[in-house]
Design a protein around this motif. Structure first.
Motif, mmCIF file in Angstrom:
data_model
loop_
_atom_site.group_PDB
_atom_site.id
_atom_site.type_symbol
_atom_site.label_atom_id
_atom_site.label_comp_id
_atom_site.label_asym_id
_atom_site.label_seq_id
_atom_site.Cartn_x
_atom_site.Cartn_y
_atom_site.Cartn_z
ATOM 1 N N THR A 1 0.837 -1.287 -0.090
ATOM 2 C CA THR A 1 0.123 0.096 -0.097
ATOM 3 C C THR A 1 0.672 1.102 0.187
ATOM 4 O O THR A 1 1.772 1.240 0.359
ATOM 5 N N ILE A 2 0.262 2.253 -0.137
ATOM 6 C CA ILE A 2 1.019 3.714 -0.178
ATOM 7 C C ILE A 2 1.536 3.974 1.289
ATOM 8 O O ILE A 2 2.700 4.409 1.332
ATOM 9 N N ASP A 3 0.843 3.779 2.032
ATOM 10 C CA ASP A 3 1.134 4.220 3.608
ATOM 11 C C ASP A 3 2.460 3.375 3.710
ATOM 12 O O ASP A 3 3.331 3.841 4.367
ATOM 13 N N VAL A 4 2.457 2.021 3.664
ATOM 14 C CA VAL A 4 3.479 1.016 3.842
ATOM 15 C C VAL A 4 4.827 1.541 2.949
ATOM 16 O O VAL A 4 6.055 1.768 3.483
ATOM 17 N N MET A 5 4.515 1.997 1.641
ATOM 18 C CA MET A 5 5.711 2.398 0.678
ATOM 19 C C MET A 5 6.163 3.859 1.460
ATOM 20 O O MET A 5 7.463 3.946 1.223
ATOM 21 N N THR A 6 5.194 4.595 1.852
ATOM 22 C CA THR A 6 5.878 5.764 2.335
ATOM 23 C C THR A 6 6.756 5.700 3.458
ATOM 24 O O THR A 6 7.968 6.432 3.763
ATOM 25 N N ASP A 7 6.250 4.697 4.564
ATOM 26 C CA ASP A 7 7.003 4.446 5.576
ATOM 27 C C ASP A 7 8.374 3.776 5.307
ATOM 28 O O ASP A 7 9.262 4.163 5.996
ATOM 29 N N VAL A 8 8.351 2.843 4.536
ATOM 30 C CA VAL A 8 9.869 2.295 4.208
ATOM 31 C C VAL A 8 10.637 3.234 3.576
ATOM 32 O O VAL A 8 11.838 3.240 3.596
ATOM 33 N N GLY A 9 10.007 3.827 2.476
ATOM 34 C CA GLY A 9 10.749 4.807 1.797
ATOM 35 C C GLY A 9 11.344 5.929 2.897
ATOM 36 O O GLY A 9 12.550 6.180 2.690
ATOM 37 N N VAL A 10 10.567 6.323 3.837
ATOM 38 C CA VAL A 10 11.255 7.349 4.845
ATOM 39 C C VAL A 10 12.374 6.606 5.492
ATOM 40 O O VAL A 10 13.431 7.091 5.847
ATOM 41 N N ALA A 11 12.054 5.512 5.911
ATOM 42 C CA ALA A 11 12.984 4.872 6.728
ATOM 43 C C ALA A 11 14.346 4.468 5.991
ATOM 44 O O ALA A 11 15.481 4.833 6.604
ATOM 45 N N LEU A 12 14.434 3.922 4.700
ATOM 46 C CA LEU A 12 15.252 3.704 3.862
ATOM 47 C C LEU A 12 16.178 5.315 3.659
ATOM 48 O O LEU A 12 17.512 5.221 3.740
ATOM 49 N N ASP A 13 15.616 6.231 3.478
ATOM 50 C CA ASP A 13 16.069 7.835 3.438
ATOM 51 C C ASP A 13 16.900 7.948 4.471
ATOM 52 O O ASP A 13 17.745 8.679 4.548
ATOM 53 N N GLU A 14 16.248 7.875 5.684
ATOM 54 C CA GLU A 14 17.050 8.076 6.949
ATOM 55 C C GLU A 14 18.109 7.390 7.246
ATOM 56 O O GLU A 14 19.203 7.785 7.536
ATOM 57 N N VAL A 15 17.957 6.104 7.105
ATOM 58 C CA VAL A 15 19.307 5.075 7.222
ATOM 59 C C VAL A 15 20.169 5.536 6.146
ATOM 60 O O VAL A 15 21.357 5.628 6.655
ATOM 61 N N ALA A 16 20.032 5.406 4.917
ATOM 62 C CA ALA A 16 21.000 5.737 3.848
ATOM 63 C C ALA A 16 21.806 7.085 3.984
ATOM 64 O O ALA A 16 22.884 7.236 3.933
ATOM 65 N N SER A 17 20.880 8.142 4.472
ATOM 66 C CA SER A 17 21.375 9.517 4.554
ATOM 67 C C SER A 17 22.326 9.456 5.686
ATOM 68 O O SER A 17 23.746 10.180 5.836
ATOM 69 N N GLU A 18 21.964 8.831 6.739
ATOM 70 C CA GLU A 18 22.993 8.735 7.894
ATOM 71 C C GLU A 18 24.338 8.134 7.570
ATOM 72 O O GLU A 18 25.490 8.408 7.906
ATOM 73 N N LEU A 19 24.377 6.972 6.932
ATOM 74 C CA LEU A 19 25.293 6.333 6.689
ATOM 75 C C LEU A 19 26.264 6.919 5.480
ATOM 76 O O LEU A 19 27.392 6.862 5.490
ATOM 77 N N MET A 20 25.396 7.753 4.614
ATOM 78 C CA MET A 20 26.487 8.616 3.833
ATOM 79 C C MET A 20 27.036 9.484 4.340
ATOM 80 O O MET A 20 28.283 9.869 3.987
ATOM 81 N N VAL A 21 26.530 9.973 5.301
ATOM 82 C CA VAL A 21 27.160 11.106 6.227
ATOM 83 C C VAL A 21 28.306 10.498 6.814
ATOM 84 O O VAL A 21 29.756 11.421 6.779
ATOM 85 N N SER A 22 28.309 9.497 7.406
ATOM 86 C CA SER A 22 29.704 8.739 8.114
ATOM 87 C C SER A 22 30.396 8.026 6.922
ATOM 88 O O SER A 22 31.336 7.369 7.618
ATOM 89 N N ALA A 23 30.135 7.932 6.027
ATOM 90 C CA ALA A 23 30.782 7.019 4.843
ATOM 91 C C ALA A 23 32.281 7.296 4.877
ATOM 92 O O ALA A 23 32.473 8.691 4.562
ATOM 93 N N VAL A 24 33.302 6.509 4.382
ATOM 94 C CA VAL A 24 34.528 6.972 4.134
ATOM 95 C C VAL A 24 34.429 7.237 2.800
ATOM 96 O O VAL A 24 33.702 7.102 1.854
ATOM 97 N N HIS A 25 35.478 7.919 2.225
ATOM 98 C CA HIS A 25 35.502 8.564 0.867
ATOM 99 C C HIS A 25 35.613 7.516 -0.020
ATOM 100 O O HIS A 25 36.293 6.409 0.013
#
Length: 127
Positions: free
Chosen positions: A27-51
């Motif tokens: 559903t759209i609701d589940v898609m939105t929740d998972v999208g926001v979760a992935l966005d948060e995880v990926a963005s935090e990892l990107m900020v901490s990632a090695v060059h």
């Protein structure tokens, strides 16, 4: 899927996530929740990632849930603040979330990090 660990690639992760979940008939609701979760995880990892690091995302789904595994190599052994607001928000968007950090890897010049999370379909999603 693998993308450079750069914030400019978040749009691609979002698009692939939406496509996979749409194809899997979430559903759209589940898609939105998972999208926001992935966005948060990926963005935090990107900020901490090695060059020069990459973010690798693996998606698995079945009739009941989607599971996502996100990996990269980080400069710190704590890329996701366990007590921060983002972690609490991730707890409400997902059914489970787990972060595993390996010991410093000299060859990779950082800490290999794996974040796994899942989200079930709501009972009301089953028509």
């Amino acid at each position: 899927m693998r993308v450079p660990a750069e914030v400019s690639y978040l749009w691609l992760l979002r698009a692939v996530t939406e496509n996979i979940m749409s194809t899997a008939d979430f559903t759209i609701d589940v898609m939105t929740d998972v999208g926001v979760a992935l966005d948060e995880v990926a963005s935090e990892l990107m900020v901490s990632a090695v060059h020069g690091a990459v973010i690798e995302c693996e998606f698995r789904y079945d009739a009941r849930r989607i599971r996502i595994r996100v990996t990269t190599v980080c400069e710190t052994d704590t890329p996701l603040d366990e007590d921060g607001f983002a972690r609490k928000a991730l707890g409400t968007l997902t059914d489970s979330i787990q972060t595993t950090t390996s010991a410093f890897n000299v060859a990779l010049a950082g800490y290999p990090v794996v974040v796994r999370f899942s989200r079930s379909r709501n009972e009301t999603d089953d028509w």
